[in-house]
Write a protein that holds these residues in place. Structure first.
Motif, mmCIF file in Angstrom:
data_model
loop_
_atom_site.group_PDB
_atom_site.id
_atom_site.type_symbol
_atom_site.label_atom_id
_atom_site.label_comp_id
_atom_site.label_asym_id
_atom_site.label_seq_id
_atom_site.Cartn_x
_atom_site.Cartn_y
_atom_site.Cartn_z
ATOM 1 N N VAL A 40 0.847 -1.202 0.000
ATOM 2 C CA VAL A 40 0.000 0.000 0.000
ATOM 3 C C VAL A 40 0.878 1.246 0.000
ATOM 4 O O VAL A 40 0.599 2.219 -0.706
ATOM 5 N N ALA A 41 1.957 1.217 0.768
ATOM 6 C CA ALA A 41 2.882 2.354 0.797
ATOM 7 C C ALA A 41 3.422 2.647 -0.597
ATOM 8 O O ALA A 41 3.492 3.808 -1.014
ATOM 9 N N HIS A 42 3.788 1.604 -1.330
ATOM 10 C CA HIS A 42 4.290 1.812 -2.689
ATOM 11 C C HIS A 42 3.211 2.403 -3.596
ATOM 12 O O HIS A 42 3.506 3.294 -4.411
ATOM 13 N N ALA A 43 1.983 1.939 -3.463
ATOM 14 C CA ALA A 43 0.888 2.484 -4.276
ATOM 15 C C ALA A 43 0.649 3.960 -3.955
ATOM 16 O O ALA A 43 0.439 4.773 -4.862
ATOM 17 N N LEU A 44 0.684 4.310 -2.672
ATOM 18 C CA LEU A 44 0.518 5.707 -2.273
ATOM 19 C C LEU A 44 1.665 6.562 -2.803
ATOM 20 O O LEU A 44 1.453 7.653 -3.344
ATOM 21 N N ARG A 45 2.883 6.056 -2.648
ATOM 22 C CA ARG A 45 4.055 6.795 -3.126
ATOM 23 C C ARG A 45 3.942 7.043 -4.628
ATOM 24 O O ARG A 45 4.200 8.146 -5.106
ATOM 25 N N LYS A 75 1.369 7.391 -6.399
ATOM 26 C CA LYS A 75 0.334 8.397 -6.681
ATOM 27 C C LYS A 75 0.657 9.753 -6.054
ATOM 28 O O LYS A 75 -0.122 10.692 -6.196
ATOM 29 N N GLY A 76 1.774 9.852 -5.335
ATOM 30 C CA GLY A 76 2.161 11.121 -4.721
ATOM 31 C C GLY A 76 1.339 11.482 -3.498
ATOM 32 O O GLY A 76 1.235 12.660 -3.151
ATOM 33 N N ILE A 77 0.765 10.495 -2.831
ATOM 34 C CA ILE A 77 -0.059 10.726 -1.642
ATOM 35 C C ILE A 77 0.822 10.589 -0.406
ATOM 36 O O ILE A 77 1.448 9.541 -0.211
#
Length: 116
Positions: free
Chosen positions: A67-72, A74-76
């Protein structure tokens, strides 16, 4: 970063902790979405435009790094929360602020402010 008027994702597998954090974020003026699993969080990230996230590191034996990678990607902005102290995160996530349970909303605010 102010929490007010942001949609915040909470990824937490312990309901009491999730409810407490949700209440604290709502009191700050944020909107909140709660996920208890990586799959739920990943689906939410696709569906919603989050302004930030708080990720429990250990989810019943899994980590929240996917999830951290997905957020990163997307710039979140996000912070990690853990009961294990300042956990050794993968090198590409070592810069992410980590709060130690039990944490306060002040610690969450400071963690997000440190990224600004």
């Amino acid at each position: 970063m102010k929490l007010e008027d942001r949609l915040m994702l909470i990824l937490e597998d312990e309901p009491i902790i999730a409810f407490d954090l949700e209440d604290a974020l709502l009191a700050e003026g944020a909107e909140v979405a709660v996920a208890a699993t990586n799959d739920q969080a990943l689906a939410s990230i696709v569906e919603k435009d989050f302004g930030g996230a708080i990720l429990d590191v250990n989810l019943h034996g899994e980590t929240s790094y996917i999830v951290a990678h997905a957020l990163r990607d997307k710039g979140i902005p996000f912070v990690f929360a853990t009961g294990y102290g300042d956990a050794a995160h993968p090198a590409e996530l070592a810069h992410v602020p980590t709060v130690t349970k039990p944490y306060s909303i002040d610690e969450i605010r400071r963690a997000f402010a440190a990224m600004a």
